[in-house]
Design a protein around this motif. Structure first.
Motif, PDB file in Angstrom:
ATOM      1  N   GLY A 292      -6.380   9.960   9.623  1.00 29.76           N
ATOM      2  CA  GLY A 292      -6.035  11.357   9.423  1.00 29.76           C
ATOM      3  C   GLY A 292      -4.663  11.345   8.766  1.00 29.76           C
ATOM      4  O   GLY A 292      -3.870  10.398   8.964  1.00 29.76           O
TER       5      GLY A 292
ATOM      6  N   ALA B 141      -3.627   0.440  -6.546  1.00 28.94           N
ATOM      7  CA  ALA B 141      -4.195   1.453  -7.448  1.00 28.94           C
ATOM      8  C   ALA B 141      -3.186   1.855  -8.524  1.00 28.94           C
ATOM      9  O   ALA B 141      -2.008   1.483  -8.457  1.00 28.94           O
TER      10      ALA B 141
ATOM     11  N   HIS C 158      -0.258   7.457   2.407  1.00 23.34           N
ATOM     12  CA  HIS C 158       0.813   8.273   2.998  1.00 23.34           C
ATOM     13  C   HIS C 158       1.568   7.509   4.076  1.00 23.34           C
ATOM     14  O   HIS C 158       2.786   7.639   4.203  1.00 23.34           O
TER      15      HIS C 158
ATOM     16  N   ALA D 239      -5.405   9.930   0.092  1.00 22.63           N
ATOM     17  CA  ALA D 239      -4.913  11.311  -0.021  1.00 22.63           C
ATOM     18  C   ALA D 239      -4.401  11.507  -1.451  1.00 22.63           C
ATOM     19  O   ALA D 239      -3.196  11.522  -1.703  1.00 22.63           O
TER      20      ALA D 239
ATOM     21  N   LEU E  25      -7.974  18.530   3.781  1.00 23.55           N
ATOM     22  CA  LEU E  25      -7.209  19.494   4.579  1.00 23.55           C
ATOM     23  C   LEU E  25      -6.102  18.776   5.338  1.00 23.55           C
ATOM     24  O   LEU E  25      -6.309  17.677   5.866  1.00 23.55           O
TER      25      LEU E  25
ATOM     26  N   SER F  60       0.042  -1.562   5.065  1.00 19.01           N
ATOM     27  CA  SER F  60      -0.705  -0.350   5.437  1.00 19.01           C
ATOM     28  C   SER F  60      -2.182  -0.533   5.118  1.00 19.01           C
ATOM     29  O   SER F  60      -2.980   0.373   5.308  1.00 19.01           O
TER      30      SER F  60
ATOM     31  N   LEU G 168     -16.066   4.430  -1.429  1.00 21.58           N
ATOM     32  CA  LEU G 168     -14.703   4.611  -0.916  1.00 21.58           C
ATOM     33  C   LEU G 168     -14.019   3.254  -0.769  1.00 21.58           C
ATOM     34  O   LEU G 168     -12.837   3.099  -1.089  1.00 21.58           O
TER      35      LEU G 168
ATOM     36  N   GLY H  51       0.819  -1.212   0.000  1.00 20.43           N
ATOM     37  CA  GLY H  51       0.000   0.000   0.000  1.00 20.43           C
ATOM     38  C   GLY H  51       0.848   1.255   0.000  1.00 20.43           C
ATOM     39  O   GLY H  51       1.733   1.405   0.842  1.00 20.43           O
ATOM     40  N   ALA H  52       0.580   2.141  -0.971  1.00 19.20           N
ATOM     41  CA  ALA H  52       1.323   3.406  -1.069  1.00 19.20           C
ATOM     42  C   ALA H  52       0.455   4.581  -0.671  1.00 19.20           C
ATOM     43  O   ALA H  52       0.463   5.631  -1.300  1.00 19.20           O
TER      44      ALA H  52
ATOM     45  N   GLY I 211      -3.309   6.578  -1.820  1.00 17.08           N
ATOM     46  CA  GLY I 211      -4.419   6.017  -1.045  1.00 17.08           C
ATOM     47  C   GLY I 211      -5.568   7.014  -0.954  1.00 17.08           C
ATOM     48  O   GLY I 211      -6.036   7.520  -1.979  1.00 17.08           O
TER      49      GLY I 211
ATOM     50  N   GLU J 223       1.460  -1.256  -4.695  1.00 18.24           N
ATOM     51  CA  GLU J 223       0.203  -0.512  -4.546  1.00 18.24           C
ATOM     52  C   GLU J 223      -0.834  -1.044  -5.544  1.00 18.24           C
ATOM     53  O   GLU J 223      -0.545  -1.170  -6.731  1.00 18.24           O
TER      54      GLU J 223
ATOM     55  N   GLY K  48       2.125   4.185   4.266  1.00 13.25           N
ATOM     56  CA  GLY K  48       3.021   3.215   3.633  1.00 13.25           C
ATOM     57  C   GLY K  48       4.276   3.906   3.111  1.00 13.25           C
ATOM     58  O   GLY K  48       5.397   3.390   3.246  1.00 13.25           O
TER      59      GLY K  48
ATOM     60  N   VAL L 221     -18.848   8.339   6.635  1.00 15.05           N
ATOM     61  CA  VAL L 221     -18.579   9.659   6.060  1.00 15.05           C
ATOM     62  C   VAL L 221     -18.633   9.549   4.537  1.00 15.05           C
ATOM     63  O   VAL L 221     -18.034   8.643   3.967  1.00 15.05           O
ATOM     64  N   ALA L 222     -19.345  10.485   3.909  1.00 13.95           N
ATOM     65  CA  ALA L 222     -19.381  10.533   2.446  1.00 13.95           C
ATOM     66  C   ALA L 222     -18.658  11.788   1.975  1.00 13.95           C
ATOM     67  O   ALA L 222     -18.317  12.664   2.773  1.00 13.95           O
TER      68      ALA L 222
ATOM     69  N   ALA M   7      -9.381  12.959   1.727  1.00 10.70           N
ATOM     70  CA  ALA M   7      -8.855  13.997   2.626  1.00 10.70           C
ATOM     71  C   ALA M   7      -8.650  15.280   1.829  1.00 10.70           C
ATOM     72  O   ALA M   7      -8.083  15.252   0.739  1.00 10.70           O
TER      73      ALA M   7
ATOM     74  N   ALA N 206      -3.567   3.278   8.989  1.00  8.54           N
ATOM     75  CA  ALA N 206      -4.452   4.010   9.901  1.00  8.54           C
ATOM     76  C   ALA N 206      -5.136   3.110  10.926  1.00  8.54           C
ATOM     77  O   ALA N 206      -5.576   3.600  11.965  1.00  8.54           O
TER      78      ALA N 206
HETATM   79  C1  LIG Z   1     -14.142  11.171   2.920  1.00  4.21           C
HETATM   80  C2  LIG Z   1     -12.881  11.295   3.724  1.00  4.21           C
HETATM   81  C3  LIG Z   1     -12.372  12.551   4.018  1.00  4.21           C
HETATM   82  C4  LIG Z   1     -11.219  12.683   4.779  1.00  4.21           C
HETATM   83  N1  LIG Z   1     -10.729  13.942   5.039  1.00  4.21           N
HETATM   84  C5  LIG Z   1      -9.591  14.084   5.742  1.00  4.21           C
HETATM   85  C6  LIG Z   1      -8.999  15.370   5.898  1.00  4.21           C
HETATM   86  O1  LIG Z   1      -9.492  16.380   5.392  1.00  4.21           O
HETATM   87  N2  LIG Z   1      -7.838  15.447   6.600  1.00  4.21           N
HETATM   88  C7  LIG Z   1      -7.233  14.340   7.141  1.00  4.21           C
HETATM   89  O2  LIG Z   1      -6.172  14.469   7.777  1.00  4.21           O
HETATM   90  N3  LIG Z   1      -7.761  13.101   6.974  1.00  4.21           N
HETATM   91  C8  LIG Z   1      -8.905  12.947   6.283  1.00  4.21           C
HETATM   92  N4  LIG Z   1      -9.414  11.696   6.047  1.00  4.21           N
HETATM   93  C9  LIG Z   1      -8.718  10.516   6.604  1.00  4.21           C
HETATM   94  C10 LIG Z   1      -7.480  10.137   5.788  1.00  4.21           C
HETATM   95  O3  LIG Z   1      -7.724  10.269   4.402  1.00  4.21           O
HETATM   96  C11 LIG Z   1      -7.056   8.691   6.073  1.00  4.21           C
HETATM   97  O4  LIG Z   1      -7.110   8.404   7.452  1.00  4.21           O
HETATM   98  C12 LIG Z   1      -5.627   8.440   5.589  1.00  4.21           C
HETATM   99  O5  LIG Z   1      -5.502   8.854   4.253  1.00  4.21           O
HETATM  100  C13 LIG Z   1      -5.254   6.965   5.742  1.00  4.21           C
HETATM  101  O6  LIG Z   1      -3.939   6.806   5.247  1.00  4.21           O
HETATM  102  P1  LIG Z   1      -3.217   5.385   5.188  1.00  4.21           P
HETATM  103  O7  LIG Z   1      -1.935   5.590   4.472  1.00  4.21           O
HETATM  104  O8  LIG Z   1      -3.147   4.796   6.557  1.00  4.21           O
HETATM  105  O9  LIG Z   1      -4.204   4.455   4.365  1.00  4.21           O
HETATM  106  P2  LIG Z   1      -4.756   4.601   2.861  1.00  4.21           P
HETATM  107  O10 LIG Z   1      -4.673   6.003   2.422  1.00  4.21           O
HETATM  108  O11 LIG Z   1      -6.075   3.928   2.852  1.00  4.21           O
HETATM  109  O12 LIG Z   1      -3.712   3.751   2.023  1.00  4.21           O
HETATM  110  C14 LIG Z   1      -3.726   2.336   1.959  1.00  4.21           C
HETATM  111  C15 LIG Z   1      -3.214   1.952   0.582  1.00  4.21           C
HETATM  112  O13 LIG Z   1      -3.204   0.533   0.476  1.00  4.21           O
HETATM  113  C16 LIG Z   1      -3.596   0.190  -0.850  1.00  4.21           C
HETATM  114  N5  LIG Z   1      -4.046  -1.194  -0.866  1.00  4.21           N
HETATM  115  C17 LIG Z   1      -5.174  -1.712  -0.308  1.00  4.21           C
HETATM  116  N6  LIG Z   1      -5.242  -3.034  -0.526  1.00  4.21           N
HETATM  117  C18 LIG Z   1      -4.123  -3.370  -1.229  1.00  4.21           C
HETATM  118  C19 LIG Z   1      -3.601  -4.599  -1.744  1.00  4.21           C
HETATM  119  N7  LIG Z   1      -4.262  -5.753  -1.588  1.00  4.21           N
HETATM  120  N8  LIG Z   1      -2.430  -4.567  -2.414  1.00  4.21           N
HETATM  121  C20 LIG Z   1      -1.735  -3.405  -2.575  1.00  4.21           C
HETATM  122  N9  LIG Z   1      -2.191  -2.217  -2.099  1.00  4.21           N
HETATM  123  C21 LIG Z   1      -3.357  -2.208  -1.434  1.00  4.21           C
HETATM  124  C22 LIG Z   1      -4.693   1.176  -1.162  1.00  4.21           C
HETATM  125  O14 LIG Z   1      -4.949   1.284  -2.543  1.00  4.21           O
HETATM  126  C23 LIG Z   1      -4.116   2.457  -0.556  1.00  4.21           C
HETATM  127  O15 LIG Z   1      -3.321   3.153  -1.480  1.00  4.21           O
HETATM  128  C24 LIG Z   1     -10.552  11.532   5.276  1.00  4.21           C
HETATM  129  C25 LIG Z   1     -11.056  10.259   4.973  1.00  4.21           C
HETATM  130  C26 LIG Z   1     -12.205  10.143   4.212  1.00  4.21           C
HETATM  131  C27 LIG Z   1     -12.725   8.770   3.894  1.00  4.21           C
END
Ligand SMILES: Cc1cc2nc3c(=O)[nH]c(=O)nc-3n(C[C@H](O)[C@H](O)[C@H](O)COP(=O)(O)OP(=O)(O)OC[C@H]3O[C@@H](n4cnc5c(N)ncnc54)[C@H](O)[C@@H]3O)c2cc1C
Length: 529
Positions: A511, A44, A22, A51, A68, A301, A459, A19-20, A49, A42, A24, A334-335, A66, A504
């Motif tokens: 976040g 996608a 933020h 962000a 902000l 991740s 999502l 997972g790439a 992800g 990754e 990861g 959340v939508a 995300a 997360a």
């Molecule tokens: C609608 C919405 C609005 C938000 N707004 C905000 C905001 O304004 N500010 C803020 O700080 N946070 C916000 N958040 C929260 C924030 O976006 C997330 O908590 C954060 O991006 C999670 O990051 P992550 O790197 O842990 O996981 P993710 O960003 O979910 O990354 C995980 C990665 O793993 C990849 N993956 C999944 N399965 C596989 C697989 N089998 N093989 C390879 N890759 C895989 C995915 O494609 C993804 O790229 C929001 C969330 C949502 C849903």
């Protein structure tokens, strides 16, 4: 998912990061800088992800989830040289405006300070409230950037970490300690009712307590989620509420460049189908196309539920652990709504400066609680609460000249609604959001030239995140700190040797903060990775 038949091993790395997003990317860069060979795979087509920035109508781009940045520590941004790798801000220190009925608005400066003219009583009560919550948030502060201690072990590091938390609590002094213990399990509704009078102020503050959670403001524990947000923002040490130029995708693009500069290899369009195991140890991954890649360690991740139940497989885990993982609540609520507009929206009572900031539709505690109520019965809010940004005010390049983009986080939309997310229910929900916007910005409907609604189900499908949850799993008292994501996997290591978590669903949660990724890498290096 049916397991692909592995082809021969094509490569070997010290660490594979799944997972790439933020987290990861932060994890991968930290490990590579410590001299490890690291591959990020990754699913996608692009990194980031939840962000990312992407087009949702021809010529209109938006931060897809995300929108902000307010929780990523400045020290991390500097350490990863993100400015050198292209990160710029279109605006920082954005104000918040709480929108009420009949054009009433309340502006909150950076840090939340309400304007004195609006409510002299509340303005007078604010400094003491703000200072007190600030002291309590600072208690949680140090907990974010270190692994949570494990429960019931004989390990000195666990005992020391627990003792530190106890000591920090004790150092608050008797009065504050009692007050902290009184309010920490309380609901935000009661706390804010005790403190303030103006509905617009209480609604706005409560919104931050429930943003991204499965709670209304009357739910126990929402003071904790409020303190947690304040702790993350103060730990960030930057101007809270910032808008990267080019959207949140510009942040993760800079993270990817930083990772590559550290020697990380990133493969997109490479979904992992399976984590391989030999002799009770994770040994690599098999991609959906059958390619097998070997590694000394694998760090995921992807949310904990998917990682353990789908990618690893329950046959490698004991029953009690599987049950705990199965019980993680990870259905989002959340939508996101994106609108392409042929002109700038005109929100009643909102000046152009404030239009570039954050606008909230959460005009009172009761409005917010009522928006939550239908979710108990698997319905979406007919009058939802909104966090709105118009990113094109600060960053016009996101839309054609003179046109604008509106990005709204919408609460509440359950992952599963009665009758399902069909075209009619999606239309009805979009109409409810548009009606809420129209009441605040009369005429906005006539300026809409494109529209995208993302429900938690969307999502899940589009961002490969089971449940489509903001935090990959509720951030609630029973899924918090020492029990996040579940006992047995609280310090990024898991019951499977060689397999770690870094997204997360781990402490300190979601976040765009980067600390789960950073903490996991540090822990892995301490454990000899
Ligand atoms: C609608 C919405 C609005 C938000 N707004 C905000 C905001 O304004 N500010 C803020 O700080 N946070 C916000 N958040 C929260 C924030 O976006 C997330 O908590 C954060 O991006 C999670 O990051 P992550 O790197 O842990 O996981 P993710 O960003 O979910 O990354 C995980 C990665 O793993 C990849 N993956 C999944 N399965 C596989 C697989 N089998 N093989 C390879 N890759 C895989 C995915 O494609 C993804 O790229 C929001 C969330 C949502 C849903």
């Amino acid at each position: 998912m049916t397991s692909p038949t592995p082809t021969s091993i094509v490569a070997r790395y010290d660490v594979i990061v799944i997972g790439a997003g933020h987290n990861g990317l932060v994890c991968a860069t930290t490990l590579a800088r410590a001299g490890r060979s690291v591959l990020v795979v990754e699913a996608a087509a692009e990194v980031g992800g939840m962000a990312i920035t992407r087009a949702f109508a021809p010529g209109y781009r938006v931060s897809a989830c995300a929108h902000l940045l307010h929780q990523m520590p400045l020290a991390l941004v500097r350490d990863l040289s993100l400015a050198e790798h292209g990160l710029e801000f279109a605006a920082t220190g954005l104000p918040t405006t709480s929108l009420g009925a009949d054009g009433a608005t309340l502006q909150l400066a950076t840090g939340g300070t309400p304007s004195a003219a609006f409510s002299p009583n509340d303005a007078a009560a604010w400094p003491a409230y703000h200072a007190r919550l600030g002291r309590f948030a600072s208690l949680l502060h140090g907990m974010l950037a270190a692994p949570a201690p494990r429960l019931g072990t004989e390990g000195w590091s666990d005992k020391l970490a627990l003792a530190k938390v106890g000591l920090k609590l004790r150092l608050l002094g008797r009065r504050d300690m009692r007050e902290f213990l009184r309010i920490v399990g309380m609901n935000a509704y009661d706390l804010l009712e005790d403190e303030f009078k103006a509905p617009l102020l209480k609604g706005a503050l409560a919104f931050d307590a429930v943003l991204g959670t499965n709670f209304g403001p009357r739910a126990p524990g929402t003071v904790l989620s409020l303190l947690y947000r304040l702790a993350a923002e103060s730990a960030a040490g930057s101007s809270p509420l910032a808008q990267p130029r080019g959207g949140l995708g510009a942040l993760t693009a800079a993270l990817a460049r930083s990772a590559k500069a550290a020697g990380v290899t990133i493969r997109t369009n490479a979904p992992v189908a399976q984590i391989t195991v030999a002799g009770d140890r994770a040994t690599g991954v098999v991609l959906a196309n059958g390619t097998e890649i070997a590694a000394d360690r694998v760090v995921s991740s992807v949310n904990a539920k998917t990682t353990f139940l789908n990618l690893l497989g329950t046959e490698h885990l004991d029953t009690g652990f599987v049950r705990r993982v199965d019980h993680i609540r990870s259905r989002g609520i959340v939508a996101k709504l994106h609108l392409a507009l042929d002109r700038a929206p005109a929100f009643t009572g909102v000046a152009r400066d404030a239009l570039g900031g954050r606008l909230l539709v959460s005009p009172s505690l009761d409005y917010l609680e009522r928006a939550f109520n239908p979710t108990k019965y698997s319905q979406f809010s007919a009058a939802p609460a909104l966090e709105i940004t118009v990113p094109t005010i600060n960053d016009p390049a996101l839309a054609p000249a003179g046109h604008h983009v509106l990005s709204a986080i919408v609460q509440y939309a359950p992952y599963a609604i009665t009758g399902g997310w069909t075209e009619p229910s999606r239309r009805a929900f979009t109409d409810a959001i548009l009606a809420t916007l129209e009441a605040q910005a009369p005429g906005i409907g006539a300026s809409v030239v494109g529209c995208e609604l993302l429900t938690p189900l969307d999502l899940e499908q589009e961002f490969h995140s089971a449940g489509g949850h903001w935090h990959h799993g509720d951030l609630a008292l029973d899924q918090f700190y020492m029990v996040r994501p579940v006992p047995g996997a609280t310090q990024y290591a898991t019951p499977m040797a060689g397999l770690y978590l870094c997204g997360a669903s781990c402490h300190p949660g979601g976040g765009v903060m980067g600390l789960a990724g950073r903490n996991a890498a540090v822990r892995m290096l301490e454990k000899g990775a």
